[in-house]
Design a protein around this motif. Structure first.
Motif, PDB file in Angstrom:
ATOM      1  N   ALA A  92       0.512  -1.482  -0.182  1.00 14.91           N
ATOM      2  CA  ALA A  92       0.069   0.017   0.184  1.00 14.91           C
ATOM      3  C   ALA A  92       0.821   0.957  -0.025  1.00 14.91           C
ATOM      4  O   ALA A  92       0.357   2.059  -0.738  1.00 14.91           O
ATOM      5  CB  ALA A  92      -1.230   0.371   0.967  1.00 14.91           C
ATOM      6  N   ASP A  93       1.737   1.129   1.242  1.00 18.79           N
ATOM      7  CA  ASP A  93       2.454   2.569   0.898  1.00 18.79           C
ATOM      8  C   ASP A  93       3.623   2.502  -0.003  1.00 18.79           C
ATOM      9  O   ASP A  93       4.469   3.750  -0.303  1.00 18.79           O
ATOM     10  CB  ASP A  93       3.491   2.377   1.852  1.00 18.79           C
ATOM     11  CG  ASP A  93       2.646   2.376   3.556  1.00 18.79           C
ATOM     12  OD1 ASP A  93       1.843   3.297   2.885  1.00 18.79           O
ATOM     13  OD2 ASP A  93       3.269   1.993   4.223  1.00 18.79           O
ATOM     14  N   HIS A  94       4.032   1.607  -1.398  1.00 18.06           N
ATOM     15  CA  HIS A  94       4.672   1.359  -2.108  1.00 18.06           C
ATOM     16  C   HIS A  94       3.903   1.093  -3.805  1.00 18.06           C
ATOM     17  O   HIS A  94       4.131   0.743  -4.296  1.00 18.06           O
ATOM     18  CB  HIS A  94       6.589   1.211  -1.702  1.00 18.06           C
ATOM     19  CG  HIS A  94       6.759   1.494  -0.743  1.00 18.06           C
ATOM     20  ND1 HIS A  94       7.178   1.795  -0.322  1.00 18.06           N
ATOM     21  CD2 HIS A  94       6.588   0.751   0.436  1.00 18.06           C
ATOM     22  CE1 HIS A  94       7.857   1.874   0.402  1.00 18.06           C
ATOM     23  NE2 HIS A  94       6.746   1.318   1.372  1.00 18.06           N
ATOM     24  N   PRO A  95       3.136   1.888  -4.245  1.00 17.60           N
ATOM     25  CA  PRO A  95       2.364   1.575  -5.100  1.00 17.60           C
ATOM     26  C   PRO A  95       3.121   1.414  -6.820  1.00 17.60           C
ATOM     27  O   PRO A  95       2.514   0.638  -7.233  1.00 17.60           O
ATOM     28  CB  PRO A  95       0.940   2.641  -5.194  1.00 17.60           C
ATOM     29  CG  PRO A  95       1.381   4.233  -4.767  1.00 17.60           C
ATOM     30  CD  PRO A  95       2.417   3.449  -2.723  1.00 17.60           C
ATOM     31  N   ALA A  96       3.964   1.966  -6.400  1.00 18.86           N
ATOM     32  CA  ALA A  96       4.676   2.317  -8.147  1.00 18.86           C
ATOM     33  C   ALA A  96       5.809   0.505  -8.280  1.00 18.86           C
ATOM     34  O   ALA A  96       6.330   0.792  -9.232  1.00 18.86           O
ATOM     35  CB  ALA A  96       6.645   3.492  -7.998  1.00 18.86           C
ATOM     36  N   THR A  97       5.894   0.341  -6.649  1.00 21.15           N
ATOM     37  CA  THR A  97       6.372  -1.833  -7.154  1.00 21.15           C
ATOM     38  C   THR A  97       5.551  -2.496  -7.638  1.00 21.15           C
ATOM     39  O   THR A  97       6.405  -3.674  -7.387  1.00 21.15           O
ATOM     40  CB  THR A  97       7.096  -1.433  -5.535  1.00 21.15           C
ATOM     41  OG1 THR A  97       6.322  -1.732  -5.096  1.00 21.15           O
ATOM     42  CG2 THR A  97       7.950  -0.519  -5.249  1.00 21.15           C
ATOM     43  N   VAL A  98       4.374  -2.120  -7.533  1.00 18.48           N
ATOM     44  CA  VAL A  98       3.906  -3.876  -8.552  1.00 18.48           C
ATOM     45  C   VAL A  98       3.894  -3.758  -9.380  1.00 18.48           C
ATOM     46  O   VAL A  98       3.965  -5.291  -9.540  1.00 18.48           O
ATOM     47  CB  VAL A  98       2.062  -2.523  -8.287  1.00 18.48           C
ATOM     48  CG1 VAL A  98       0.679  -3.743  -9.231  1.00 18.48           C
ATOM     49  CG2 VAL A  98       1.688  -2.564  -6.806  1.00 18.48           C
ATOM     50  N   PRO A  99       4.634  -3.562 -10.403  1.00 16.55           N
ATOM     51  CA  PRO A  99       4.981  -4.198 -11.241  1.00 16.55           C
ATOM     52  C   PRO A  99       6.792  -4.998 -11.104  1.00 16.55           C
ATOM     53  O   PRO A  99       6.188  -6.030 -11.643  1.00 16.55           O
ATOM     54  CB  PRO A  99       5.801  -2.879 -12.595  1.00 16.55           C
ATOM     55  CG  PRO A  99       4.327  -1.795 -12.118  1.00 16.55           C
ATOM     56  CD  PRO A  99       4.271  -1.904 -10.884  1.00 16.55           C
ATOM     57  N   LEU A 100       7.200  -4.754 -10.034  1.00 15.34           N
ATOM     58  CA  LEU A 100       7.565  -5.141 -10.001  1.00 15.34           C
ATOM     59  C   LEU A 100       7.325  -6.514  -8.558  1.00 15.34           C
ATOM     60  O   LEU A 100       8.393  -7.609  -9.177  1.00 15.34           O
ATOM     61  CB  LEU A 100       9.033  -4.419  -8.874  1.00 15.34           C
ATOM     62  CG  LEU A 100       9.581  -3.232  -9.422  1.00 15.34           C
ATOM     63  CD1 LEU A 100      10.846  -3.297  -8.263  1.00 15.34           C
ATOM     64  CD2 LEU A 100      10.344  -3.509 -11.002  1.00 15.34           C
ATOM     65  N   ILE A 101       6.456  -6.204  -7.632  1.00 14.10           N
ATOM     66  CA  ILE A 101       5.980  -7.707  -7.129  1.00 14.10           C
ATOM     67  C   ILE A 101       5.368  -8.777  -8.005  1.00 14.10           C
ATOM     68  O   ILE A 101       5.840  -9.975  -8.045  1.00 14.10           O
ATOM     69  CB  ILE A 101       4.790  -7.003  -6.241  1.00 14.10           C
ATOM     70  CG1 ILE A 101       5.250  -5.730  -5.887  1.00 14.10           C
ATOM     71  CG2 ILE A 101       4.371  -8.232  -5.421  1.00 14.10           C
ATOM     72  CD1 ILE A 101       5.893  -6.261  -4.768  1.00 14.10           C
ATOM     73  N   LEU A 102       5.148  -8.446  -9.480  1.00 20.08           N
ATOM     74  CA  LEU A 102       4.215  -8.877 -10.016  1.00 20.08           C
ATOM     75  C   LEU A 102       5.328  -9.685 -10.888  1.00 20.08           C
ATOM     76  O   LEU A 102       5.574 -11.054 -11.082  1.00 20.08           O
ATOM     77  CB  LEU A 102       3.453  -8.862 -11.585  1.00 20.08           C
ATOM     78  CG  LEU A 102       2.060  -8.574 -10.692  1.00 20.08           C
ATOM     79  CD1 LEU A 102       2.066  -7.434 -10.067  1.00 20.08           C
ATOM     80  CD2 LEU A 102       1.439  -7.900 -12.547  1.00 20.08           C
TER      81      LEU A 102
END
Length: 204
Positions: A92-102
């Motif tokens: 939640a606090d780092h939304p720009a990292t979502v593609p990296l999580i994927l």
């Protein structure tokens, strides 16, 4: 510029995450990380060979504080919900990292521990073999899709309002559904989606 005598993977992950939080994912470069750490760019290559390694460190940093032990309790759906909620909260606090999580969920230790916990919950519920594979990938697929929606196409965002303003004659159900969506929160979407997905999963 002077550089620290030595760096840890946590130092590198923290610096990379700081750059992403400030400048977005496009700002993640070896030069930017080196500047964040006050060191020469070439010195950074002593610790990581390429950007992919930095990205994995970012994912570990984002998810590292997340509790990954399987929750206690008799209801497997409630325990799965807890795990899904933990992952959502960590991102939640780092939304720009979502593609990296994927992209790096199979390479991050924190992500792997989370997946092991989910598999423990599903196994205890009676899922085995191919059914467990499908159940795990279904749950993870929902979560990853939701994270993208939450942070890049929010139900509370302008896209929903745009769709609700379309011609009801051309898109009657789409307009009706978007109008309903505008009355709902992102939490409504998450908890409702989790409930539907888990309700549909049952071991044979």
């Amino acid at each position: 510029m002077p550089r620290p005598r030595s760096l840890t993977t946590d130092d590198l992950g923290a610096a990379a995450l700081a750059v992403i939080d400030r400048d977005g994912l496009d700002g993640l470069t070896m030069r930017a990380i080196a500047k964040e750490l006050r060191m020469a760019t070439m010195g950074l290559y002593r610790y990581v060979a390429h950007r992919d390694q930095l990205e994995v460190l970012v994912v570990d940093r984002v998810l590292g504080a997340m509790e990954t032990a399987p929750p206690e309790g008799p209801d497997w759906r409630a325990k799965a919900t807890v795990l899904l909620t933990r992952m959502r909260a960590a991102v939640a606090d780092h939304p720009a990292t979502v593609p990296l999580i994927l992209r790096h969920r199979q390479s991050s230790a924190a992500s792997l521990h989370w997946m092991e916990a989910m598999l423990t919950v599903l196994t205890d519920a009676g899922f085995t073999g191919a059914e467990r594979v499908i159940a795990q990938r279904t749950v993870v697929g929902f979560l990853l899709g939701f994270l993208q929606n939450e942070h890049y196409a929010s139900i509370a965002g302008p896209g929903t309002a745009t769709i609700a303003a379309l011609s009801a004659e051309d898109f009657p159900l789409l307009v009706q559904t978007a109008a309903q969506a505008r009355t709902m929160s992102v939490d409504d979407e998450f908890h409702g989606g989790v409930e539907i997905v888990l309700r549909g999963l049952a071991p044979r």
